[in-house]
Design a protein around this motif. Sequence first.
Motif, short mmCIF file in Angstrom:
data_model
loop_
_atom_site.label_atom_id
_atom_site.label_comp_id
_atom_site.label_asym_id
_atom_site.label_seq_id
_atom_site.Cartn_x
_atom_site.Cartn_y
_atom_site.Cartn_z
N GLY A 118 64.02 54.38 -15.63
CA GLY A 118 64.88 54.99 -14.73
C GLY A 118 66.51 54.90 -15.00
N ALA A 119 66.84 54.26 -16.24
CA ALA A 119 68.25 53.97 -16.41
C ALA A 119 69.07 55.31 -16.47
N PHE A 120 68.61 56.28 -17.35
CA PHE A 120 69.42 57.31 -17.31
C PHE A 120 69.60 58.18 -15.75
N SER A 121 68.60 57.98 -14.88
CA SER A 121 68.83 58.48 -13.57
C SER A 121 69.72 57.70 -12.76
N VAL A 122 69.85 56.45 -13.16
CA VAL A 122 70.88 55.72 -12.29
C VAL A 122 72.34 56.09 -12.77
N ALA A 123 72.47 56.22 -14.03
CA ALA A 123 73.57 56.74 -14.58
C ALA A 123 74.11 58.16 -13.77
N ALA A 124 73.15 58.97 -13.64
CA ALA A 124 73.28 60.47 -13.21
C ALA A 124 73.67 60.18 -11.74
N ILE A 125 72.96 59.45 -11.22
CA ILE A 125 73.26 59.23 -9.69
C ILE A 125 74.77 58.61 -9.27
N LEU A 126 75.14 57.75 -10.14
CA LEU A 126 76.33 57.24 -9.86
C LEU A 126 77.60 57.96 -10.41
N GLY A 127 77.29 59.04 -11.18
CA GLY A 127 77.95 60.08 -11.73
C GLY A 127 78.11 61.54 -10.62
N GLY A 128 77.52 61.38 -9.67
CA GLY A 128 77.39 62.44 -8.58
C GLY A 128 76.54 63.47 -8.76
N ALA A 129 75.37 63.09 -9.10
CA ALA A 129 73.97 63.95 -9.31
C ALA A 129 73.66 64.31 -7.95
N ILE A 130 73.17 65.29 -7.52
CA ILE A 130 72.63 65.67 -6.18
C ILE A 130 71.58 65.20 -5.82
N LYS A 131 70.55 65.15 -7.17
CA LYS A 131 69.11 64.64 -7.04
C LYS A 131 68.66 64.23 -8.39
N THR A 132 67.84 63.42 -8.32
CA THR A 132 67.13 62.80 -9.76
C THR A 132 65.75 62.76 -9.37
N LEU B 257 69.47 49.47 -24.98
CA LEU B 257 71.02 49.06 -25.11
C LEU B 257 71.53 50.05 -26.19
N ASP B 258 70.72 50.84 -26.91
CA ASP B 258 71.13 51.68 -27.99
C ASP B 258 71.71 53.03 -27.04
N GLN B 259 71.27 53.14 -25.94
CA GLN B 259 71.74 54.51 -25.37
C GLN B 259 72.87 54.22 -24.52
N ARG B 260 73.51 53.16 -24.56
CA ARG B 260 74.78 53.03 -23.76
C ARG B 260 75.72 54.02 -23.58
N ASP B 261 76.18 54.60 -24.55
CA ASP B 261 77.21 55.67 -24.96
C ASP B 261 76.58 56.94 -24.06
N VAL B 262 75.54 57.34 -24.39
CA VAL B 262 74.75 58.27 -23.78
C VAL B 262 74.71 58.33 -22.37
N ARG B 263 74.24 56.98 -21.98
CA ARG B 263 74.28 56.96 -20.36
C ARG B 263 75.93 57.00 -19.81
N LEU B 264 76.73 56.59 -20.69
CA LEU B 264 78.12 56.76 -20.09
C LEU B 264 78.54 58.21 -20.01
N ALA B 265 78.22 59.02 -21.10
CA ALA B 265 78.57 60.46 -21.12
C ALA B 265 77.98 60.96 -19.91
N ILE B 266 76.69 60.84 -19.80
CA ILE B 266 75.90 61.51 -18.35
C ILE B 266 76.86 61.08 -17.30
N ARG B 267 77.08 59.97 -17.26
CA ARG B 267 77.75 59.47 -15.74
C ARG B 267 79.09 60.34 -15.58
N GLU B 268 79.75 60.22 -16.71
CA GLU B 268 81.26 60.58 -16.52
C GLU B 268 81.31 62.21 -16.82
N HIS B 269 80.65 62.98 -17.44
CA HIS B 269 80.81 64.16 -17.76
C HIS B 269 79.71 65.29 -17.38
N TYR B 270 78.53 64.75 -17.24
CA TYR B 270 77.37 65.73 -16.96
C TYR B 270 76.62 65.60 -15.67
#
Length: 398
Positions: free
Chosen positions: A233-247, A206-219
Amino acid sequence: MTQTIALQIKNPFADQLKKGYPLISKDAVDASQLPKEEGALLRLLDSHQRFLGLGYYGIQNKGIGWMLTTDVNEKIDKAFFIRKFTKALTNRQNFFDDPNTTAFRIFNGEGDGIGGITIDYFDSYYLVSWYSAGIYLWKDMIYEALAETVNFTAIYEKKRFDLKGQYMEQDDFVMGDPGEFPIIILENGMSYAVHLNDGAMTGIFLDQRDVRLAIREHYADHRNMLNTFSYTGAFSVAAILGGAIKTTSVDVAKRSLAKTIEQFSVNNIDYESQDIKVMDVFNYFKYAQRHHLKYDLVVLDPPSFARTKERTFSTAKDYPKLLMDTITITEKNGIIVASTNNASFGMKKFKSFIDQAFKETHTRYKIVEEYSLPKDFRVPREYPEFNYLKVVFIKKLD
């Protein structure tokens, strides 16, 4: 009845405690004065026998206990714990009011006035983590206080202190109606599967909540992302939902495959369209270099200490080398999310690791932004050393 022991504190540790420092250092006392069993209350006195505060004896990391109160008239009873929990809940009201986030920390140890215990909320389920045998001996009173303070479906626990080789039956369920796991929680609208009855881990940090949001919204948008030490794979989920081509998610633990598939599935992500590798991250770096693989978003969040058949890893000594390996497979203008939860060094030291790695690879870089613990992980304002999380978003310029 709980034993109370008078304990003289050495200078300058007495001055620290007077100013509100919550941890009772092992160097602050004469070890021969300590009680035989953890859990005893400690009446802390300075060299002139003046009252400093009341704490409890519980061995944890560099300490032998935690301060509970500096009020000479305050009793450590059920009412004391109810007051602490009520105040902590009030401080998290904004989280309870947010329908898009249903998992967060409601009590963060010393940041909320009782070191050695944390409590996390998972959509009406509560998880209590115990970090010393000393505070765990107060569990009956603490659970009574918690049950009278919160509305809960069930309460679970994790014992995270050293059991000294003794077998202790691990029954994570404490009270309420046992859950059917996984339960699905929301974090900024993203879904995550959580298990409260399956060993030490729950499925999400749970301490990485803000980081996952930043990845999804901005990176993440249009990025090819590598998630190392990926766990579930929690960071991967955030990336995919943020438009990542591939994880690509890489973790040496065999359980990571099924756990990552589970997290993808609860977010309606086709896991077969993503790469999930069960292998040593260091070996994966070599594999990626051999196959000329490059990524323009890399998450580097290793455990503070890990041991496999091939190697022993410690962030305190090995992070620069790990980052150097990461730099070689990161595209120009790519983003590296460098993270550590090692509490033995601060952000300044961590940035020196980053600078060392880039200098040794003759690569220019720019720090884009930094993160530490989110607001629900409260730390004593005067003592930032308890803010253990350090996350730096780095742009590789060459």
